[in-house]
Design a protein around this motif. Structure first.
Motif, PDB file in Angstrom:
ATOM      1  N   TRP A  10      14.724  50.642  16.255  1.00 11.95           N
ATOM      2  CA  TRP A  10      13.931  49.408  16.108  1.00 11.95           C
ATOM      3  C   TRP A  10      13.649  48.920  17.523  1.00 11.95           C
ATOM      4  O   TRP A  10      14.385  48.133  18.094  1.00 11.95           O
ATOM      5  CB  TRP A  10      14.735  48.390  15.300  1.00 11.95           C
ATOM      6  N   TYR A  61      11.726  47.049  19.557  1.00 15.22           N
ATOM      7  CA  TYR A  61      10.867  45.960  20.026  1.00 15.22           C
ATOM      8  C   TYR A  61      11.211  45.482  21.428  1.00 15.22           C
ATOM      9  O   TYR A  61      10.403  44.805  22.073  1.00 15.22           O
ATOM     10  CB  TYR A  61      10.845  44.832  18.990  1.00 15.22           C
ATOM     11  N   LYS A  62      12.384  45.855  21.906  1.00  9.57           N
ATOM     12  CA  LYS A  62      12.706  45.572  23.302  1.00  9.57           C
ATOM     13  C   LYS A  62      11.739  46.330  24.212  1.00  9.57           C
ATOM     14  O   LYS A  62      11.221  45.783  25.177  1.00  9.57           O
ATOM     15  CB  LYS A  62      14.142  46.043  23.581  1.00  9.57           C
ATOM     16  N   ALA A 102       8.191  44.866  23.912  1.00  8.93           N
ATOM     17  CA  ALA A 102       8.026  43.621  24.667  1.00  8.93           C
ATOM     18  C   ALA A 102       7.864  43.910  26.159  1.00  8.93           C
ATOM     19  O   ALA A 102       7.037  43.307  26.842  1.00  8.93           O
ATOM     20  CB  ALA A 102       9.220  42.701  24.426  1.00  8.93           C
ATOM     21  N   ILE A 113       3.149  44.085  17.363  1.00  6.86           N
ATOM     22  CA  ILE A 113       3.162  43.044  18.404  1.00  6.86           C
ATOM     23  C   ILE A 113       2.510  43.611  19.644  1.00  6.86           C
ATOM     24  O   ILE A 113       2.930  44.631  20.177  1.00  6.86           O
ATOM     25  CB  ILE A 113       4.607  42.594  18.687  1.00  6.86           C
ATOM     26  N   LEU A 153       5.435  37.433  23.254  1.00  7.24           N
ATOM     27  CA  LEU A 153       5.553  36.372  22.250  1.00  7.24           C
ATOM     28  C   LEU A 153       6.326  35.176  22.785  1.00  7.24           C
ATOM     29  O   LEU A 153       7.227  35.323  23.613  1.00  7.24           O
ATOM     30  CB  LEU A 153       6.301  36.891  21.027  1.00  7.24           C
ATOM     31  N   SER A 186       7.612  34.586  17.718  1.00  7.07           N
ATOM     32  CA  SER A 186       8.485  35.675  17.260  1.00  7.07           C
ATOM     33  C   SER A 186       9.029  35.368  15.869  1.00  7.07           C
ATOM     34  O   SER A 186       9.317  36.271  15.094  1.00  7.07           O
ATOM     35  CB  SER A 186       9.626  35.902  18.254  1.00  7.07           C
ATOM     36  N   LEU A 236      18.051  38.408  11.638  1.00  8.30           N
ATOM     37  CA  LEU A 236      17.452  37.526  12.646  1.00  8.30           C
ATOM     38  C   LEU A 236      16.044  37.094  12.275  1.00  8.30           C
ATOM     39  O   LEU A 236      15.491  36.208  12.904  1.00  8.30           O
ATOM     40  CB  LEU A 236      17.439  38.232  14.006  1.00  8.30           C
ATOM     41  N   ASN A 237      15.440  37.743  11.307  1.00 17.09           N
ATOM     42  CA  ASN A 237      14.065  37.406  10.942  1.00 17.09           C
ATOM     43  C   ASN A 237      13.923  37.474   9.423  1.00 17.09           C
ATOM     44  O   ASN A 237      13.887  38.546   8.832  1.00 17.09           O
ATOM     45  CB  ASN A 237      13.103  38.396  11.621  1.00 17.09           C
ATOM     46  N   PRO A 247      14.352  36.514  16.470  1.00 17.32           N
ATOM     47  CA  PRO A 247      14.046  37.840  15.913  1.00 17.32           C
ATOM     48  C   PRO A 247      14.082  38.915  16.994  1.00 17.32           C
ATOM     49  O   PRO A 247      13.685  38.677  18.130  1.00 17.32           O
ATOM     50  CB  PRO A 247      12.642  37.657  15.352  1.00 17.32           C
ATOM     51  N   MET A 248      14.554  40.098  16.625  1.00 13.94           N
ATOM     52  CA  MET A 248      14.612  41.197  17.589  1.00 13.94           C
ATOM     53  C   MET A 248      13.215  41.522  18.102  1.00 13.94           C
ATOM     54  O   MET A 248      13.055  42.064  19.192  1.00 13.94           O
ATOM     55  CB  MET A 248      15.222  42.442  16.936  1.00 13.94           C
ATOM     56  N   GLU A 249      12.222  41.158  17.294  1.00 17.05           N
ATOM     57  CA  GLU A 249      10.839  41.467  17.668  1.00 17.05           C
ATOM     58  C   GLU A 249      10.393  40.649  18.875  1.00 17.05           C
ATOM     59  O   GLU A 249       9.387  40.961  19.509  1.00 17.05           O
ATOM     60  CB  GLU A 249       9.892  41.206  16.480  1.00 17.05           C
ATOM     61  N   TYR A 250      11.113  39.592  19.214  1.00 18.73           N
ATOM     62  CA  TYR A 250      10.816  38.819  20.424  1.00 18.73           C
ATOM     63  C   TYR A 250      10.925  39.745  21.636  1.00 18.73           C
ATOM     64  O   TYR A 250      10.112  39.686  22.545  1.00 18.73           O
ATOM     65  CB  TYR A 250      11.787  37.647  20.527  1.00 18.73           C
ATOM     66  N   GLY A 251      11.965  40.563  21.636  1.00 18.37           N
ATOM     67  CA  GLY A 251      12.026  41.667  22.587  1.00 18.37           C
ATOM     68  C   GLY A 251      12.700  41.380  23.910  1.00 18.37           C
ATOM     69  O   GLY A 251      13.080  42.299  24.612  1.00 18.37           O
TER      70      GLY A 251
END
Lengths: 546, 1101
Positions: A99, A101-102, A105, A154, A158, A163, A536-537, B819-823
């Motif tokens: 996963w 997204y790090k 980003a 994304i 954000l 986010s 977290l989401n 959220p992890m999607e923030y990154g």
């Protein structure tokens, strides 16, 4: 002094002190550069773009490329059995690691930073650099898409609030984005090109587009992009050792000496030859070897059985065909020998360490992989998790590192043989130009010193031949899991009992070692969304069945 | 004869009848007095006394309280035990006294604010009073040592002298004069001369309950006048105990202070005061030594005069920043003028492991390992023949039976020596000390030596100008195996079928265990770590005029750490193949780290007393800054393991590194204390702090506090209770403190970091966004309301203190779960609110029956943590935090027994494809068809509750005994690790004896699920209440026996004090923990705590 005067003096005094204090209290980090000082020169842009390459296979398991075969029917990933055997859940650490997204980003941040550089970059420089970043972002996205299906898309940095609004987008939407990005990057990458290896160039993007279109079953596009690479004339099969009786070209392709020195690799994850930076040797090797290996990849009997006999047919058919292999096998197996691994497709020994395998350095045997000798450090009672098979592909057999661990082998992401097999598969699936497909497959077999005995028959037969060839040629290059998922054959190949080598039992007969029971359910074609991400989401829904 | 010495605030202290003092003194006088500073008493004070059947002594005591007069009673002539009844309202003192003393042949008179009651036949004419007489005497401390320089003054006159080097004095005084004998640090004593000529005066040390001076923020206050929740631990509790660190000493002594010890020599214990306040860190209290931060844990314990633990915000607020988790102030000893005295304190101790887990032998292990294999359908690993040989031990090299923990953890010796000298003249006083600790735990290869020197010098330059200069240097030398913690973990993971030593004594080679931790322990990598820590405090004070004083303080603390780790190439010989196997290489890593810290303080204080009003004002400025940097180097390729410097290594395989960091804080301080007649006490404090961690514009914040106390026992209406009530005070305080450190040094800066990767087959440099700063970040604020009461009863024999507090932390500095999607990880924010409510009780009873004295001190506290607000972002599911619950609650599945059959698995919601009977069954909370993340619930509270400490002590003649118990009542804890998971480390780990109770068809209600190696059984190890226990415990922390040689015995030895003691620590523990694991250190796999038996000696000369 009046009260008022005192007050004024006091306020003055305070403000002097406070201003002085403000300087005293300004202590910027000493080892980092304030972001306000950034995006001001070409050198800075280059450094930022270089960092984007870290996002390609950024997993904590740096050898994920080889390890991913442990999720398939090729092998077991020692200590990480769950994805392989079907017992994984949304909590699985390996699922969470994908996963990414790090990385997304980070890439979005660099892309946005690039906007500040237009005034001092030429249009071509800007186009090329953004193409590198956009390619890498699409690359990261496509892997996620493949594993998880619908995923958040994304494309910018954000805010915290934004986010919280993220949710899963339909797969087609994300796929369209990826394809658009890749195609645009393909045009931009041609501007201001670089000749450095390991970097993205138009061949890399063509090759990766071919892969994505193949996985998405758009065969015309596969033909188009494979053609572009073939026509470039820059690549071919690595055949440097074709005239060497001791070595074979296929095997040498996966030794460190071929790094930066062959025409087959199109894209690779680099580990800096001659600097030694990874634990690859240690991860893959036998315990008793100089690397005191951790045996992290355990090929299984089913994989070994896939390798044909030297005559070029399935070993299951040899007996019936009266193939010499069947005779020699039983001869060799007398007195407890391991005849079944002899007279096979040379790629077996180039890829897999089988019982009795000898480590040769310049023709001298320095070590024997012996599981059944009680004095051997590899003895089964000492390592009961062993399947009897290990990898020789990727391992540096000439390494004599002081600490016996580190290595430097680059790992292939796209190579020319894969381009050929992708093209052959597209042709077969389109059921046209089957001769070209057969020629491509035979060429690959020829390089491996196998007979060019694949013939034009029918689509179904050729499909099986192609799938066999892909499994053998590209074993432990991280592609098998993707293949069995997209071919939708997991119910057949990832279900039921898995065995290791046939070991001698007390009864005097060889019996295959039972390794584990695997369970397949069709909802596993997609992975679960990681529980931590969902924790977290709240917007993240779970895939069906999980 | 009754001897009642002068005692401030203490009403009566009965001293044994036949002391030397009593024999020498002919006329014994009992004195009651209120305060050193004479009250301005009216001649016509009126009092009310309504008592039935009380002694004269008690009645006079009541008069004393109301009138403020002090009394001198000639007990030879006055029967103070006679019973009287009085019923007088609002009458002059003289009238009341007349009633009380009616029938006795006595007279009373007022003189210098005292009422003297003596025989009526004594001459009182002027001529006699004026007649001079010559007297002499000697002044001793309570241990019989002469006090040099004590002043002896005739009260109300200028006649006076000082004692000489032998503590003796000679002077001419008027008859019936009152002598005041005083000395700094001791209670003054007043003596009526009468017709005696020779006096032996024994001064008591100034350490009695309410007059005890308590060090608080930027000053000190009498304990009786405290308006805050402060616990003080005095040197007498610390001395005479075989402790090496302050945290060891504080454990269990301070209600509300939770300390978790580390068994590893050189690793500090962790501390938490009044619960976890912040969402982001455990929150250790601010630790100050003589007003400045510095090395705390490894200070010489013998140098400590007192430790004040400031628990409520009002007392801590003056420390503003960093005080949110409370403040602990250490005050070191200072010099006393007089003949030099020396004090030696030393002990030697033997450490043994407290309670090691018992592992099963290799035959049993092999059998169980086979069973775990069969449980997943795999073939046996060990044959029957193998198991038989493991059991018989006939081929120990091939079939060993190794107890790794026994080989790892062994007895070792700890020693401590400390010597201190103190003395000086009127103008220059010194305290000099040195200490040498040799600390070990239960692994003899781990040594930690602490060398301590200190010099505290006070110089009175002029009457108005004084300076003090304190220097201390601490050298800590650690000598241990590098990666010790890793080796301990490895030892816990080894199974008995592996070999530590071949039968010829060489190290065993176990191919699959990766390492032989015993060989590593003795041979492999050695790490030398030296930390030099030097601190100087220069302090000057100048008194402009009476009451107004300036104090300036400068502190420099410099630390330098040297670290050198040499790794050796190890060669094993496999005895079965003859192969040589090498592990590791000869390599050297060096690191040098230096850090300097500067603290400057300027304080202006003003003290004024007008009648009953006393005022104490302070204003000041303080600034602190610190910078540290390190440099490291590495080389490998050493041809031998004999050279331990970088130059000895290969020049083509090296690396280096270095970095630096800095921070600064500036503060303005103000405080105002007011008290009226010691009855109404009020205090206001404010501090404004600026921190470099925040961006300009958000740096400064102010932290105010107010507190007040009412000494009810000082009120007239309480006089009816004065016969048993000695002191009663209620206090209330509110204050605010801040924290800035939760997010590292630079949370407001957005920065770019430099890295590298490989491209074009070479290293290339890269740059990346290192941290995303938040320029709006500001202080985290904690406010605390504290209500408390202190009481002393029954002649100060029974004491109690209670406190209730509500502590509220908001704008918490935290990495926000997004959220992890923030990154970009967890962004730095100020958010949320957490509450801690708790209470603390202290009780003590001290009494003396003839020569037998005994005491009980107990304390109990509890804290409840609750998250009040997460600004709409909760609940946070990782580190489960939800509004209304304690932060970081346990969150997971609820276990409902085991699956007992295949049918049960079939008919239950789906858990895992690998489930078999004997696995843990989880409860389906949402009634769907599967167990997943949505079935998790809150399982427990990680915070400790009901912390307690209990000290029992008794003394008879020279003997004394004390026992100290300490523990936790309740704490939820999730067991994990090899202690509860058999065959950890993918089957290679050990099996402990208690794990034999596992599920089988015939043992369906077993303690543990079916036997699987830890990898295969991972689904049984999910966070669930199956693994939850109450980690509360009761531990006999220390038992001590001591003997003080009497003065007469050691008279000729030159010693003034000689004490021998024996002590045993961690003697026994009652807990519910997994056998072999310590409830205090909690986790498995750690350096175990030691049980220590020590023998010590304490002399003074």
């Amino acid at each position: 002094m009046t009260m008022k005067k005192i007050k004024i003096v006091f306020i003055l005094l305070c403000s002097i002190l406070l201003t002085g204090c403000d300087d005293f209290l300004t202590t910027p980090p000493l080892d980092e550069i304030p972001s306000t000082e950034w995006w001001k020169s070409k050198e800075q842009v280059q450094l930022m773009v270089n960092e984007c390459y870290v996002a390609i296979y950024s997993n904590p398991d740096s050898h994920i490329i080889a390890f991913r075969d442990g999720w398939s029917d090729n092998a077991m990933w020692k200590s990480n059995y769950t994805i392989g055997n079907g017992s994984f859940t949304a909590y699985d650490a390996k699922v969470k690691a994908e996963w990414k997204y790090k990385d997304i980003a980070k890439l979005n941040y660099v892309l946005e930073g690039m906007e500040k550089t237009k005034e001092f970059l030429t249009a071509d420089e800007y186009a090329h650099w953004t193409a590198e970043i956009r390619f890498i972002r699409a690359f990261v996205y496509y892997e996620m898409l493949f594993y998880f299906g619908d995923i958040p898309l994304i494309t910018k940095v954000l805010t915290i609030e934004e986010s919280r609004e993220t949710s899963r987008q339909p797969r087609t939407e994300v796929l369209n984005f990826i394809l658009t990005e890749l195609n645009e990057a393909l045009e931009d990458i041609k501007k201001n090109p670089s000749t450095e290896t390991g970097r993205i160039n138009e061949d890399v993007i063509n090759g990766y587009l071919a892969r994505v279109y193949l996985y998405e079953k758009d065969y015309d596009k596969v033909l188009m992009h494979t053609k572009a690479i073939m026509n470039s004339g820059r690549y071919g099969l690595y055949r440097a050792y074709d005239n060497d009786a001791e070595k074979n070209s296929y095997e040498e392709l996966f030794r460190p000496a071929s790094d930066g020195n062959n025409n087959e690799v199109i894209f690779e994850k680099q580990w800096s030859y001659p600097l030694k930076t990874t634990y690859l040797n240690h991860d893959l090797s036998p315990m008793g070897s100089i690397y005191k290996g951790w045996l992290r990849m355990l090929p299984v009997q089913n994989m070994v059985d896939e390798y044909e006999c030297i005559e070029g047919h399935s070993i299951h058919d040899c007996e019936a065909l009266g193939c010499p292999y069947a005779v020699k096998r039983s001869e060799f197996s007398k007195d407890g020998g391991y005849g079944e691994y002899e007279y096979r497709d040379p790629r077996l020994k180039s890829t897999i360490i089988t019982p009795g395998w000898e480590w040769k350095v310049n023709g001298v045997v320095t070590y024997v992989y012996d599981l059944e000798n009680p004095n051997s450090v590899d003895n089964l009672s000492k390592e009961p998790k062993s399947s009897g098979f290990l990898l020789t592909k990727w391992v540096d057999l000439e390494g004599k590192e002081e600490d016996g661990w580190l290595t430097h082998k680059n790992m292939t992401i796209i190579r020319y043989a894969d381009i050929m097999l992708m093209r052959a598969e597209a042709l077969i699936e389109k059921n046209e130009n089957l001769d070209e497909a057969v020629t491509l497959i035979n060429e690959i077999r020829d390089r491996a010193r196998m007979p060019k005995n694949v013939q034009v028959t029918n689509q179904d037969d050729l499909r099986e031949k192609l799938r066999h060839e892909r499994r053998i040629e590209l074993a432990f290059e991280g592609l098998r899991y993707f293949d069995i998922i997209r071919w939708r054959i997991c119910d057949k190949v990832k279900n039921g009992d898995v065995y290791g080598f046939a070991r001698m039992t007390d009864s005097g007969k060889r019996e295959n070692l039972f390794m584990e029971k695997r369970v397949w359910k069709d909802h596993m074609y997609l992975w679960p969304i990681p529980q931590d991400a969902r924790d977290l989401n709240d917007n993240l829904t779970q895939n069906q069945g999980w | 004869m009754e001897n009642i010495p002068y005692e401030k605030e203490k009403v009566v202290l009965i001293v044994p009848k036949k002391t030397l003092f009593a024999i020498v003194l002919c006329l014994i006088i009992s004195v009651f007095n209120l305060d050193v500073i004479e009250a301005n008493v009216s001649q016509n004070i009126k009092i009310t006394l309504v008592v039935q059947n009380v002694t004269v002594k008690e009645a006079i005591e009541a008069i004393k309280k109301q009138s403020g007069y002090s009394f001198f009673i000639d007990t030879k002539d006055v029967d103070i035990n006679r019973k009287v009844s009085v019923n007088l309202v609002d009458k002059p003192v003289s009238e009341v006294l007349g009633v009380i003393l009616n029938g006795q042949q006595v007279k009373f008179e007022l003189k210098d604010g005292h009422i003297i009651i003596s025989s009526a036949t004594l001459q009182t004419d002027q001529a006699r009073e004026e007649k001079n007489k010559s007297i002499s005497g000697i002044v001793n401390d309570s241990s019989g040592l002469p006090i040099v320089g004590a002043t002896v003054v005739v009260k109300g006159t200028a006649i006076g002298t000082a004692t000489n080097i032998d503590g003796a004095f000679y002077m001419n005084v008027p008859e019936n004069a009152i002598l005041t004998v005083s000395y700094i640090g001791y209670l003054s004593q007043e003596i009526l001369v009468s017709n005696k000529k020779y006096f032996t005066v024994s001064l008591k040390e100034h350490s009695q309950a309410l007059d005890e001076v308590v060090v608080v923020g930027y000053g000190s206050v009498k304990k009786g006048n405290l308006t805050n929740a402060v616990t003080v631990v005095k040197s007498d509790v610390l001395e005479n105990r075989p402790i090496l660190t302050i945290t060891d000493a504080l454990q269990g002594e301070v209600p509300g202070l939770s300390i978790v010890q580390s068994g590893h020599p050189g690793s500090a214990s962790s501390m938490q005061l009044r619960g976890a306040t912040s969402l982001n860190e455990s929150g250790s209290p601010l630790l100050l030594v003589d007003g400045v931060p510095g090395e705390f844990n490894y200070l010489n314990v013998d140098d400590i005069e007192s430790i004040s633990v400031l628990k409520d915000a009002a007392s801590a607020a003056i420390y503003g920043s960093r005080a949110a988790h409370g403040v602990i102030l250490v005050t070191t000893k200072r010099g006393k003028s007089g003949k030099p005295t020396f004090r030696y304190n030393g002990f030697i101790g033997v450490n043994t492991p407290t309670n090691m887990p018992e592992t099963v032998g290799s035959a049993e292990y092999a059998r169980m390992r086979n069973e775990s294999q069969r449980n997943i359908g795999r073939a046996d690993i060990y044959s029957e023949e193998d198991i038989r040989k493991y059991a018989s031990g006939e081929e120990p090299d091939r079939y060993p039976n190794t107890n790794w923990l026994d080989l790892m953890f062994q007895n070792s010796i700890t020693t401590r020596h400390s010597i201190a000298a103190t003395g000086g003249s009127e103008h220059v006083k010194y305290y000099l000390s040195g200490g040498l600790d040799h600390q070990t735990g239960v692994i003899p290869e781990v040594k930690h030596n602490v060398f301590n020197v200190r010099s505290n010098v006070d110089v009175q330059i002029t009457k108005k100008f004084s300076v003090s200069f304190d220097i201390r240097y601490i050298l800590r030398k650690k000598d241990e195996v590098a990666g010790m913690d890793g080796i301990i973990i490895d030892a816990y993971k080894m199974n008995p079928t592996w070999l530590a030593y071949y039968s010829d004594g060489s190290y065993g080679y176990n191919v699959n265990s990766v390492i032989n931790p015993i060989a590593y322990l003795h041979e492999r990598e050695h790490e030398l770590w030296d930390k030099h820590d030097a601190s100087g405090i220069f302090k000057l004070s100048y008194e402009f005029f009476d009451g107004l004083k300036f104090t300036g303080l400068a502190n420099v603390n410099y630390t330098f750490t040297e670290n050198s780790a040499f790794n050796r190439k190890l060669t094993f010989v496999d005895h079965f193949t003859g192969n040589e196997i090498t592990q590791g290489q000869n390599e050297l890593s060096e690191k040098r780290e230096s850090s300097s810290y500067y603290n400057l303080q300027a304080l202006l204080t003003y003290q004024k007393k007008i009648g009953e009003h006393s005022l104490d004002v302070l204003a000041g400025y303080q600034q602190e800054n610190s910078k540290s940097s390190w440099l490291s180097g590495y080389r490998s390729g050493y041809p031998t393991d004999l050279v331990h410097v970088l130059d000895g290594g290969s020049a083509d395989n090296w690396s280096n590194g270095g970095n630096a960091s800095h921070w600064a804080i500036a503060s303005f301080i103000g405080s105002l204390n007011y008290d009226y007649s010691g009855k109404y006490l009020f205090s206001f404090k404010i501090r404004t702090d600026g921190s470099s961690r925040f961006a300009s514009g958000h740096r400064w914040s102010s932290f105010p506090s107010v507190s007040g106390a009412w000494r009810i026992s000082g009120e007239k209406f309480m006089e009816n209770f004065s016969s048993f009530l000695d002191d009663l005070k209620i206090r209330a305080s509110w204050g605010m403190t801040g924290a800035s450190s939760g997010l590292g040094l630079y949370p407001s800066y957005t920065t770019i970091g430099i890295g590298n990767t490989v491209l074009n087959n070479t290293y290339v440099q890269t740059a990346y966004l290192q941290s995303l700063g938040n320029e709006d970040l500001g202080w985290e604020k904690t406010s605390m309301l504290d209500i408390g009461a202190d009481i002393q009863l029954l002649g100060n024999r029974l004491g109690a203190g209670v406190d209730y507090y509500i502590k509220n932390t908001k704008d918490i500095l935290i990495g926000l779960p997004v959220p992890m999607e923030y990154g970009f990880g967890q962004p730095n924010v100020n958010i949320g609110e957490v509450e801690n409510r708790g209470w603390e009780i202290e009780l003590s009873w001290n009494d003396k029956i003839n020569e037998f004295s005994y005491g009980i001190q107990a304390n109990l506290s509890n804290n409840k943590n609750k998250v009040l607000d997460l600004a709409g972002t909760g609940p946070w599911k990782s580190g489960y935090t939800e509004e209304g619950l304690p932060m970081n609650s346990y969150y997971g599945y609820e276990a409902i027994g085991y699956f007992q059959s295949e049918e049960e698995i079939e008919n239950s919601p789906f858990q895992n494809v690998k489930n078999k009977p004997g696995d843990i069954k989880y409860k389906n909370q949402n009634n769907d068809d599967k167990i997943d993340g949505d079935d998790r619930v809150v399982l427990g509270d990680k915070n400790p509750h009901y912390l307690y400490g209990l000290r029992l002590n008794a003394a008879w003649k020279g003997f004394d005994i004390s026992m100290f118990f300490q523990g936790i009542g309740k704490k939820d804890y999730m067991m994990s690790g090899p202690g509860v998971y058999p065959l950890s480390d993918a089957g290679k780990g050990p099996i402990f004896a208690h794990q034999l109770d596992y599920w089988t068809e015939d043992n369906r209600d077993a303690k543990y699920p079916r036997l699987l190696d830890s990898n295969e059984g991972a689904f049984n190890h999910q966070t669930s209440d199956f693994w939850k226990i109450n980690a509360g415990y009761l531990r006999l922390k220390n038992l001590q026996l001591g003997y003080n040689f009497s003065n007469s015995l050691i008279k000729n030895t030159g010693f003034s004090n000689l004490r021998l003691f024996f002590s045993a620590s961690n003697l026994f523990t009652i807990d519910n923990f997994v056998p072999g694991y310590d409830p205090e250190t909690l986790s498995a796999y750690t350096y175990p705590l030691a049980r220590t038996y020590s023998f010590g000696l304490n002399v003074q000369f």
